[in-house]
Design a protein around this motif. Structure first.
Motif, PDB file in Angstrom:
ATOM      1  N   HIS A  94     -20.462 -76.347 -18.346  1.00 20.40           N
ATOM      2  CA  HIS A  94     -21.795 -76.850 -18.009  1.00 20.40           C
ATOM      3  C   HIS A  94     -21.765 -78.361 -17.814  1.00 20.40           C
ATOM      4  O   HIS A  94     -20.827 -79.032 -18.243  1.00 20.40           O
ATOM      5  N   VAL A  95     -22.817 -78.869 -17.183  1.00 22.65           N
ATOM      6  CA  VAL A  95     -22.962 -80.320 -17.060  1.00 22.65           C
ATOM      7  C   VAL A  95     -23.267 -80.896 -18.442  1.00 22.65           C
ATOM      8  O   VAL A  95     -23.630 -80.167 -19.373  1.00 22.65           O
ATOM      9  N   LYS A  96     -23.141 -82.209 -18.589  1.00 25.69           N
ATOM     10  CA  LYS A  96     -23.384 -82.843 -19.886  1.00 25.69           C
ATOM     11  C   LYS A  96     -24.864 -83.109 -20.130  1.00 25.69           C
ATOM     12  O   LYS A  96     -25.295 -83.251 -21.272  1.00 25.69           O
ATOM     13  N   ASN A  97     -25.632 -83.200 -19.043  1.00 25.72           N
ATOM     14  CA  ASN A  97     -27.050 -83.511 -19.150  1.00 25.72           C
ATOM     15  C   ASN A  97     -27.775 -82.807 -18.014  1.00 25.72           C
ATOM     16  O   ASN A  97     -27.257 -82.726 -16.896  1.00 25.72           O
ATOM     17  N   THR A  98     -28.974 -82.294 -18.280  1.00 29.11           N
ATOM     18  CA  THR A  98     -29.694 -81.559 -17.236  1.00 29.11           C
ATOM     19  C   THR A  98     -29.961 -82.418 -15.996  1.00 29.11           C
ATOM     20  O   THR A  98     -30.050 -81.885 -14.890  1.00 29.11           O
ATOM     21  N   LYS A  99     -30.063 -83.733 -16.182  1.00 29.64           N
ATOM     22  CA  LYS A  99     -30.326 -84.602 -15.026  1.00 29.64           C
ATOM     23  C   LYS A  99     -29.207 -84.526 -13.999  1.00 29.64           C
ATOM     24  O   LYS A  99     -29.413 -84.830 -12.816  1.00 29.64           O
ATOM     25  N   ASP A 100     -28.000 -84.109 -14.435  1.00 28.61           N
ATOM     26  CA  ASP A 100     -26.860 -84.004 -13.523  1.00 28.61           C
ATOM     27  C   ASP A 100     -27.069 -82.926 -12.467  1.00 28.61           C
ATOM     28  O   ASP A 100     -26.390 -82.920 -11.436  1.00 28.61           O
ATOM     29  N   ILE A 101     -27.996 -81.995 -12.724  1.00 26.29           N
ATOM     30  CA  ILE A 101     -28.274 -80.927 -11.754  1.00 26.29           C
ATOM     31  C   ILE A 101     -28.944 -81.502 -10.510  1.00 26.29           C
ATOM     32  O   ILE A 101     -28.750 -81.010  -9.405  1.00 26.29           O
ATOM     33  N   GLY A 102     -29.728 -82.560 -10.685  1.00 26.16           N
ATOM     34  CA  GLY A 102     -30.388 -83.227  -9.559  1.00 26.16           C
ATOM     35  C   GLY A 102     -31.723 -82.630  -9.210  1.00 26.16           C
ATOM     36  O   GLY A 102     -32.776 -83.208  -9.472  1.00 26.16           O
ATOM     37  N   TYR A 103     -31.702 -81.441  -8.601  1.00 24.92           N
ATOM     38  CA  TYR A 103     -32.944 -80.773  -8.204  1.00 24.92           C
ATOM     39  C   TYR A 103     -32.635 -79.300  -8.018  1.00 24.92           C
ATOM     40  O   TYR A 103     -31.478 -78.915  -7.786  1.00 24.92           O
ATOM     41  N   PHE A 104     -33.672 -78.486  -8.112  1.00 31.82           N
ATOM     42  CA  PHE A 104     -33.508 -77.031  -8.037  1.00 31.82           C
ATOM     43  C   PHE A 104     -34.593 -76.442  -7.148  1.00 31.82           C
ATOM     44  O   PHE A 104     -35.766 -76.800  -7.266  1.00 31.82           O
ATOM     45  N   THR A 105     -34.210 -75.544  -6.252  1.00 31.50           N
ATOM     46  CA  THR A 105     -35.216 -74.836  -5.465  1.00 31.50           C
ATOM     47  C   THR A 105     -34.763 -73.407  -5.198  1.00 31.50           C
ATOM     48  O   THR A 105     -33.567 -73.129  -5.036  1.00 31.50           O
ATOM     49  N   ILE A 106     -35.715 -72.496  -5.174  1.00 32.24           N
ATOM     50  CA  ILE A 106     -35.451 -71.093  -4.889  1.00 32.24           C
ATOM     51  C   ILE A 106     -35.495 -70.875  -3.382  1.00 32.24           C
ATOM     52  O   ILE A 106     -36.461 -71.273  -2.724  1.00 32.24           O
ATOM     53  N   VAL A 107     -34.464 -70.249  -2.842  1.00 31.02           N
ATOM     54  CA  VAL A 107     -34.398 -70.037  -1.393  1.00 31.02           C
ATOM     55  C   VAL A 107     -34.683 -68.589  -1.006  1.00 31.02           C
ATOM     56  O   VAL A 107     -34.992 -68.304   0.153  1.00 31.02           O
ATOM     57  N   LYS A 108     -34.592 -67.672  -1.981  1.00 31.06           N
ATOM     58  CA  LYS A 108     -34.850 -66.266  -1.646  1.00 31.06           C
ATOM     59  C   LYS A 108     -35.163 -65.475  -2.902  1.00 31.06           C
ATOM     60  O   LYS A 108     -34.574 -65.704  -3.956  1.00 31.06           O
TER      61      LYS A 108
END
Length: 201
Positions: free
Chosen positions: A135-149
């Protein structure tokens, strides 16, 4: 290894992890945990994972739920996940005896067989799960999240496909280019397309 290689006893091999590939996979993996937590928050603890795919380009999550997700529900899920990302929550891991780990309230597939010691991945109160992955060390590392389907892989189950970080930008650019093309066909502007939606789609 890109092609089959004959190995024999005594050969020495070196494995190397592609750091970009691994980092992107880690972002999607951590986002999958936040997605499951968001689903449980919205629909209750009856939500159970029934399948999952995590790779560098996207994530796919199958879960027990009879009804198709509505637009408002999808927006709420995205909001909950992105709120957790924006909070910059530290991702921590602990190895605990199974009985002690269960007391943490961690989400787990208890129909699976676990050893005497399990690994618990926590993001404060946003997500706590049994997990042996990276996993990443911090949730901020994910950047952004969007559902495409959103779809159904079978009766009683729903499937969410989503993207994170740079893939989100690619997705929205692709979507806008499609809308721009349609707008040009109707000699219209993108923000005027809803008036002609039944003719376009």
């Amino acid at each position: 290894i890109t092609s089959p290689v004959a190995l024999k006893v005594g050969d020495t091999i070196t494995s190397k992890v592609d750091p970009v590939w691994r980092t992107n996979a880690m972002k999607n993996h951590t986002a999958t945990h936040l997605l499951q937590a968001a689903l449980i928050q919205l629909f209750g603890k009856q939500i159970k994972q029934s399948g999952s795919v995590v790779n560098p380009d996207y994530l796919r999550f199958d879960f027990s739920h009879a009804a198709q997700l509505q637009g408002e529900e999808i927006e709420k899920i995205e909001t909950l996940v992105n709120q957790a990302i924006d909070k910059a929550i530290k991702v921590t891991t602990k190895e605990l005896p199974l009985a002690e780990a269960k007391k943490t309230g961690a989400v787990a597939a208890f129909d699976e067989k676990y050893g005497d010691v399990v690994r618990v991945v926590s993001m404060d109160d946003a997500s706590v799960e049994f997990c042996g992955g990276t996993h990443v060390k911090n949730t901020k590392d994910i950047g952004y999240f969007t559902i495409v389907k959103e779809s159904s892989p079978g009766a009683g189950n729903r499937r969410i496909e989503a993207v994170c970080n740079g893939k989100v930008k690619e997705y929205f650019i692709h979507e806008f280019e499609f809308l721009q093309k349609k707008a040009n066909e109707f000699n219209s502007r993108v923000n005027e397309l809803p008036d002609n939606a039944e003719l376009i789609f």
